[in-house]
Motif scaffolding. Structure first.
Motif, mmCIF file in Angstrom:
data_model
loop_
_atom_site.group_PDB
_atom_site.id
_atom_site.type_symbol
_atom_site.label_atom_id
_atom_site.label_comp_id
_atom_site.label_asym_id
_atom_site.label_seq_id
_atom_site.Cartn_x
_atom_site.Cartn_y
_atom_site.Cartn_z
ATOM 1 N N ASN A 1 0.848 -1.224 -0.019
ATOM 2 C CA ASN A 1 0.036 -0.232 0.080
ATOM 3 C C ASN A 1 0.755 1.447 -0.066
ATOM 4 O OD1 ASN A 1 0.806 -0.486 2.761
ATOM 5 N ND2 ASN A 1 -0.381 1.540 3.113
ATOM 6 N N SER A 2 2.209 1.367 -0.035
ATOM 7 C CA SER A 2 2.777 2.267 0.152
ATOM 8 C C SER A 2 4.184 2.210 -0.664
ATOM 9 C CB SER A 2 3.328 2.721 1.598
ATOM 10 O OG SER A 2 4.363 1.639 1.952
ATOM 11 N N ASP A 3 4.815 3.409 -0.763
ATOM 12 C CA ASP A 3 6.035 3.527 -1.554
ATOM 13 C C ASP A 3 7.399 2.263 -0.901
ATOM 14 O OD1 ASP A 3 5.301 5.439 -3.000
ATOM 15 O OD2 ASP A 3 6.528 6.830 -2.309
ATOM 16 N N GLY A 4 7.191 1.934 0.301
ATOM 17 C CA GLY A 4 8.053 0.921 0.754
ATOM 18 C C GLY A 4 7.661 -0.440 0.153
ATOM 19 N N ASP A 5 6.652 -0.681 -0.439
ATOM 20 C CA ASP A 5 6.235 -1.849 -1.335
ATOM 21 C C ASP A 5 6.547 -1.862 -2.813
ATOM 22 O OD1 ASP A 5 5.149 -2.826 1.102
ATOM 23 O OD2 ASP A 5 3.338 -1.642 0.766
ATOM 24 N N ALA A 6 7.147 -0.677 -3.320
ATOM 25 C CA ALA A 6 7.325 -0.621 -4.602
ATOM 26 C C ALA A 6 8.214 -1.577 -5.458
ATOM 27 C CB ALA A 6 7.682 1.096 -4.979
ATOM 28 N N PHE B 1 2.992 8.385 7.643
ATOM 29 C CA PHE B 1 2.985 6.972 7.843
ATOM 30 C C PHE B 1 2.286 6.270 6.454
ATOM 31 C CE2 PHE B 1 2.664 8.356 12.172
ATOM 32 C CZ PHE B 1 3.976 8.096 12.580
ATOM 33 N N GLY B 2 3.168 5.430 5.870
ATOM 34 C CA GLY B 2 2.559 4.936 4.541
ATOM 35 C C GLY B 2 2.206 5.783 3.347
ATOM 36 N N LYS B 3 3.428 6.581 3.286
ATOM 37 C CA LYS B 3 3.135 7.371 2.022
ATOM 38 C C LYS B 3 3.158 6.823 0.860
ATOM 39 C CE LYS B 3 6.205 10.820 -0.380
ATOM 40 N NZ LYS B 3 7.267 11.660 -0.347
ATOM 41 N N LEU B 4 2.204 6.995 -0.098
ATOM 42 C CA LEU B 4 2.049 6.262 -1.334
ATOM 43 C C LEU B 4 2.168 7.471 -2.484
ATOM 44 C CD1 LEU B 4 0.932 3.781 -2.994
ATOM 45 C CD2 LEU B 4 -1.419 4.567 -2.550
ATOM 46 N N ASP B 5 3.302 7.472 -3.055
ATOM 47 C CA ASP B 5 3.446 8.482 -4.008
ATOM 48 C C ASP B 5 4.110 7.993 -5.346
ATOM 49 O OD1 ASP B 5 3.764 10.954 -5.274
ATOM 50 O OD2 ASP B 5 5.797 11.336 -4.351
ATOM 51 N N ARG B 6 5.337 7.475 -5.319
ATOM 52 C CA ARG B 6 5.713 7.069 -6.652
ATOM 53 C C ARG B 6 5.307 5.578 -6.828
ATOM 54 N NH1 ARG B 6 10.239 3.527 -5.547
ATOM 55 N NH2 ARG B 6 10.463 3.460 -3.165
ATOM 56 N N ALA B 7 5.095 4.822 -6.012
ATOM 57 C CA ALA B 7 4.182 3.484 -6.211
ATOM 58 C C ALA B 7 3.008 3.678 -6.945
ATOM 59 C CB ALA B 7 4.264 2.804 -5.183
ATOM 60 N N ASN C 1 2.351 6.034 -9.001
ATOM 61 C CA ASN C 1 2.594 6.405 -10.324
ATOM 62 C C ASN C 1 3.071 5.088 -11.066
ATOM 63 O OD1 ASN C 1 2.467 8.983 -9.497
ATOM 64 N ND2 ASN C 1 4.555 9.340 -9.332
ATOM 65 N N GLU C 2 3.832 4.334 -10.484
ATOM 66 C CA GLU C 2 4.330 2.985 -10.914
ATOM 67 C C GLU C 2 3.025 2.112 -11.419
ATOM 68 O OE1 GLU C 2 7.805 1.311 -10.809
ATOM 69 O OE2 GLU C 2 7.860 3.020 -11.611
ATOM 70 N N ALA C 3 2.091 2.061 -10.331
ATOM 71 C CA ALA C 3 0.894 1.046 -10.670
ATOM 72 C C ALA C 3 0.211 1.556 -12.089
ATOM 73 C CB ALA C 3 -0.118 1.754 -9.428
ATOM 74 N N GLU C 4 0.088 2.729 -12.150
ATOM 75 C CA GLU C 4 -0.564 2.982 -13.468
ATOM 76 C C GLU C 4 -0.031 2.552 -14.684
ATOM 77 O OE1 GLU C 4 -2.697 6.733 -15.719
ATOM 78 O OE2 GLU C 4 -2.217 6.781 -13.799
ATOM 79 N N ARG C 5 1.508 2.680 -14.597
ATOM 80 C CA ARG C 5 2.489 2.351 -15.831
ATOM 81 C C ARG C 5 2.651 0.902 -15.836
ATOM 82 N NH1 ARG C 5 8.368 3.212 -16.714
ATOM 83 N NH2 ARG C 5 8.951 3.340 -14.420
ATOM 84 N N ARG C 6 2.180 -0.003 -14.830
ATOM 85 C CA ARG C 6 2.710 -1.194 -14.725
ATOM 86 C C ARG C 6 1.416 -2.121 -14.580
ATOM 87 N NH1 ARG C 6 8.212 -1.542 -15.054
ATOM 88 N NH2 ARG C 6 9.119 0.324 -14.367
ATOM 89 N N ASN C 7 0.422 -1.459 -14.640
ATOM 90 C CA ASN C 7 -1.039 -2.031 -14.772
ATOM 91 C C ASN C 7 -1.079 -3.017 -13.298
ATOM 92 O OD1 ASN C 7 -3.353 -2.860 -15.602
ATOM 93 N ND2 ASN C 7 -2.822 -4.702 -16.640
#
Lengths: 332, 332
Positions: A260-265, A300-306, A308-314
């Protein structure tokens, strides 16, 4: 005879109900998920990977599913559960540490000033972890954590933490397991902090929890061998550490991953870049009323670049507000 | 009709044989173990821990059994299997490293002088591991190891290594699993060296292998995420490291443990010191004819203080020559 008619009718009706309606309810998959694209994508993936002879079939032993914990399986707001544990430990241990009254970040915690913790920066956080998570044996720490979970409550809902798991995610875990998947937690949280609660909260046994570790040292105390927890970080299972942690602890590449966050990207990207089937999903916290709404700016749980990645990588982005009918089991 | 009589008799006889003798054979437990105290102690322990309502009953999820690998499940003589891999890798990589011709311990290896390796001491060994186990991705290393196992043979028996597992130990693993135990390897060997072979050799999947690790680093090569193996030791799963490794990877205390050398002593002691049932066994290499005979003076798998401890702590010492009818499955 007339008095028996309604009884007969209701008995008959009940039988009919049991025979027709109940099985249909029992068989509904992911009942807390709204019907829609998110649910459909999950069902389609599981169907494809479990259909023998199909193109996307995956042998049962390779059906590894990994889940981030904070913000993916339970809340990470208003602060991480493990931080709640730390705050309580500092208060409990304070009488033995008179120096904490004047030393940050302990001083802020004891004064109830949570923002003061942030002023201590990363070193302050490490000091907090070390002074609350080290210096005892592994067995002693497991007991401290177990005792804490037995009484601790979430600051907003007032529920114990084994009831704070998101019901749709618990259903997803069960559904994957019913389809031969082996489910793991892969979290930045401390592995020995999570293990005492994961079986009860998620049906995930201790050996299927991957997390951050501190060094332990084998020692003989009296004539008894123990593992002493040393004040030294061994491994940080976050960000680029997550693929390393999976490789080290599990030794297989998962085919299903949820975060759910950038730490999971990095973990999501690593799983979906592999040859063969790979499913990645992000839980997007969009429900300020029933839970919390946050993403790109959250402490806590910042979701930013992930995101962006989500859209690009489906990758599937689950909209908590729209895609989940229920958040917690206790709402029923 | 007379001609049918013998046929009938033999059919009848076969039926009788199938009905009476075969099931008895199929049901014999640990058939490669001689009847005697060692086998009896194992059977008694398993019976006690699996008898519901009994005093020694252990719930299935807590039936964790851990096994050392080298010298416990397969041979460690004339040298560790992983050292054989290293020697072959050095020869394969030598053309890319002209400097090895004059640099120890590579020079000795290339000259076929195994004793020269010892002269390089511990630093020499670390250099060897790093130059053969690091610098590639995890996927590449898994392929190198898999390819090596596909053709490598044991220097004495000439058998491939997936046939070098001791049959009595394979039976023990199967027997424990049949009784609800989850079986793990806990070895000083490299975890990524063992994982490609353990399923085939022992029926143990990669996620149930605990071993020594080197650091890995997440990196993007081109647009592909990989895990790079760095030339740096992360964790040594030997001696006092074994209890730490079990605690880190498995997170439960085993109730059954098998080893064969001083490197297993702490693990055996840690398991048997715990409250509740705990069974420890040592494989004692006493069969110079069928395998090897060594203990207190051996360069590989030295068994000295653990043998003293075994008597004091009532650990089972398995006498390979007396207690095992067969060593390898291929002897049949």
């Amino acid at each position: 005879m007339m008095m028996f008619r309604p009884i007969f009718a209701s008995l008959f009706g009940a039988t009919l109900f049991v025979a027709t309606v109940l099985p249909a309810i029992a068989q509904e998959t992911l009942p807390s998920w709204s019907d829609g694209a998110a649910k459909t994508r999950i069902l389609d993936f599981v169907k494809a990977t479990t259909t023998e002879g199909g193109e996307g079939f995956v042998a049962p032993q390779d059906r590894i599913a990994v889940f981030d914990n904070d913000g993916t399986l339970w809340p990470e707001q208003p602060y991480y559960v493990q931080l709640g544990f730390i705050l309580d430990r500092v208060k409990t241990l304070a009488p033995q540490h008179p120096e904490w009254k004047t030393k940050e970040p302990f001083k802020s915690i004891l004064a109830g000033d949570l923002k003061g913790i942030a002023r201590g920066g990363e070193k302050g956080i490490v000091d907090l972890v070390m002074s609350t998570h080290a210096g005892m044996t592994s067995d002693q720490f497991a007991k401290i954590v177990t005792d804490w979970f037995a009484t601790a409550k979430h600051p907003k809902t007032g529920k114990p933490f084994d009831e704070m798991g998101y019901l749709p995610m618990r259903e997803l875990l069960d559904y994957l397991r019913d389809n031969g998947f082996k489910t793991y937690i892969v979290s930045g949280g401390g592995v020995e902090f999570m293990r005492p609660i994961t079986e009860k909260a998620y049906g995930i046994p201790p050996e299927q929890v991957v997390g951050s570790t501190i060094l332990t040292e084998y020692a003989i105390v009296g004539d008894v061998p123990v593992l002493r927890r040393l004040p030294k970080i061994d491994f940080v299972d976050d960000g680029p550490g997550k693929p390393s942690g999976i490789n080290k602890f599990i030794g297989r590449k998962p085919i299903f991953v949820a975060g759910n966050s950038d730490g999971d990207a990095e973990m999501l990207r690593w799983v979906t870049a592999a040859k063969g089937p790979g499913f990645a999903m992000i839980v997007h916290h969009t429900d300020a009323e029933r839970e919390y709404a946050y993403d790109r700016e959250s402490a806590f749980g910042k979701l930013d670049r992930a995101l962006n990645e989500a859209e690009r990588r489906n990758w599937l982005v689950v909209d908590m507000k729209a895609d989940w009918k229920t958040i917690y089991a206790s709402e029923h």
